[in-house]
Design an enzyme around this catalytic site. Structure first.
Site, PDB file in Angstrom:
ATOM      1  CE  LYS A 184     -16.393   3.780  -8.758  1.00 50.20           C
ATOM      2  NZ  LYS A 184     -15.139   3.004  -8.783  1.00 50.20           N
ATOM      3  CE  LYS A 221      -9.495   5.723 -11.957  1.00 48.48           C
ATOM      4  NZ  LYS A 221     -10.075   5.017 -10.802  1.00 48.48           N
ATOM      5  CG  ASN A 276      -7.375  -6.123  -5.946  1.00 56.10           C
ATOM      6  OD1 ASN A 276      -8.458  -5.753  -5.528  1.00 56.10           O
ATOM      7  ND2 ASN A 276      -6.325  -6.239  -5.157  1.00 56.10           N
TER       8      ASN A 276
END
Length: 430
Positions: free
Chosen positions: A110, A122, A237
């Site tokens: 990303k 992460k 979300n």
């Protein structure tokens, strides 16, 4: 009794590990293919196929009933050749080491696609926050920071929110890190409340990035958003904000779902009504009698399908029944590689997760920059900068796919991994 429970937990972990292993292995295989297409030697893959650093921690937490429960947590740092690593922390009962490793690689991709000065990181803790009190969550959050504090920091590794974590949890983590370092450290973590150095637009960033990708994908097929019928799997979300953005833009959101089931109306759902009634974990379907399964939801007749829930939802078993002409992945790994190939052969445009969901890390980067310089931007400035990054990223991936005659997932991997490979080469690592 406790030994029986422990055995059940071990068996459950092993069952979950199988799926996570597949996810991690498939990620490695796509990276290998991408590096081969780019002409890199085998040693580059050997460097990038695994995180450079993986920490497993055990976190003792005093529960409200006075007992002590030990939680297992992880922090994976895939590669820091480009710069400090960056990535969220998820609280979920199905977190595994292999999943966290795979997701840290995706964060590297990303950041490469959006040209951010980061490598991928992460974190995760095996827990069920839905069954924990506010106080228990705070003690767990602070315990995690204490456990990983030696390898994280504003110039090392910057955490952020992820599944079942939010701005309050980020605030506790920032406060704990600041206590340990004995100075205020807003740049240690992103996704914070505005009053603690958070950025405008961070909460909705992932959904806005997906919305921008939807608009760009529609252009490639000469379709209008106002005429589109959209199905969103997941109402957390990303899914809930996306449904609102699509509804407000004039599109018809005909289907949404949560973990328990889905809602469908061919004339369009009343999204504001549903948003008012969802709980903090995105649950809404249990309030209704006429629901459909998540499997049925994926196969609804629509123009755009947005998997915004969990991984491995579109597989070789159901890919041939997907009716959408565009799929935009808001979740991590919702489509298997076999399904991607089937969808590509059918002419369905698939915008991969590492591109579509990059809005979150992009605005996290904006937050980190603002923290470092002590100057904060307006909401309009943040949205404008996000739009430029996402449109440029989409166009680069789409053009690469066309030039190399590959699908957009492979194009995204090629672009995403190239930056880290080149940084490692210039550093003399390979």
């Amino acid at each position: 009794m406790s030994s029986v429970k422990e055995k059940e937990e071990v068996l459950k972990r092993e069952e979950e590990k199988d799926g996570s292993d597949d996810l991690f292995f498939s990620t490695q295989q796509v990276i290998k293919e991408a590096l081969t297409k780019l002409g890199y030697r085998d040693e580059v893959f050997e460097l990038l196929k695994e995180p450079i650093r993986m920490l497993t921690v055990r976190i003792p937490v005093k529960m409200d009933n006075g007992s002590i429960q030990i939680f297992t947590g992880f922090r994976s740092q895939h590669n820091d050749a480009v710069g400090p690593t960056k990535g969220g922390v998820r609280f979920h009962p199905e977190v595994t080491e292999e999943e966290v490793k795979a997701l840290s690689i995706w964060m590297t991709l990303k950041c490469g696609i959006t040209n951010l000065p980061y490598g991928g990181g992460k974190g995760g803790i095996i827990c069920d926050p839905r069954k924990m009190s506010f106080g228990e969550l705070e003690r767990l959050s602070r315990g995690y920071v204490r456990a990983v504090s030696q390898i994280v920091g504003p110039t090392k590794d910057i955490p952020a929110p992820d599944v079942y974590t939010n701005s309050q949890i980020m605030a506790w983590m920032m406060d704990e890190y600041s206590r340990l370092r004995e100075f205020d450290s807003p740049g240690f973590i992103t996704g914070k409340p505005i009053v603690l150095g958070g950025s405008h637009g961070r909460e909705t960033a992932t959904a806005r990035g997906v919305a921008i990708c939807i608009a760009e994908a529609l252009k490639t097929k000469n379709l209008r958003l106002q005429d589109a019928r959209i199905v969103v799997q997941g109402f957390g979300n990303a899914g809930s904000f996306l449904a609102k953005f699509m509804h407000d833009a004039g599109a018809k959101v005909v289907g949404i779902s949560d973990v328990h089931g889905g809602l469908y109306d061919p004339n369009g759902l009343d999204i504001p009504y549903l948003l008012d009634r969802r709980d903090s974990f995105g649950m809404i379907s249990q309030l209704f009698q006429n629901t459909i399964s998540n499997e049925e939801l994926l196969e609804l007749d629509c123009d755009i399908l947005v998997p915004a829930a969990v991984s491995n939802q579109i597989t070789a078993q159901n890919a041939h029944r997907i009716k959408a002409s565009i799929i935009v992945e808001a979740a991590n790994g919702p489509t298997t590689m076999e399904a991607t190939n089937i969808l590509t052969e059918r002419g369905i445009l698939l915008v991969p997760d590492i591109l579509a969901s990059a809005g979150g890390v992009t605005v996290s980067y904006f937050e980190w920059v603002q923290n470092n310089q002590g100057y904060y931007w307006s909401e309009e400035e943040v949205y404008g900068k996000l739009q430029r990054v996402m449109i440029d990223s989409f166009e680069t991936v789409f053009e690469t796919a066309q030039a190399h005659q590959v699908n957009m997932r492979m194009a995204a991997y090629m672009i995403g991994i190239r930056k880290t490979a080149e940084a490692a080469r210039f550093r003399g690592w390979i």
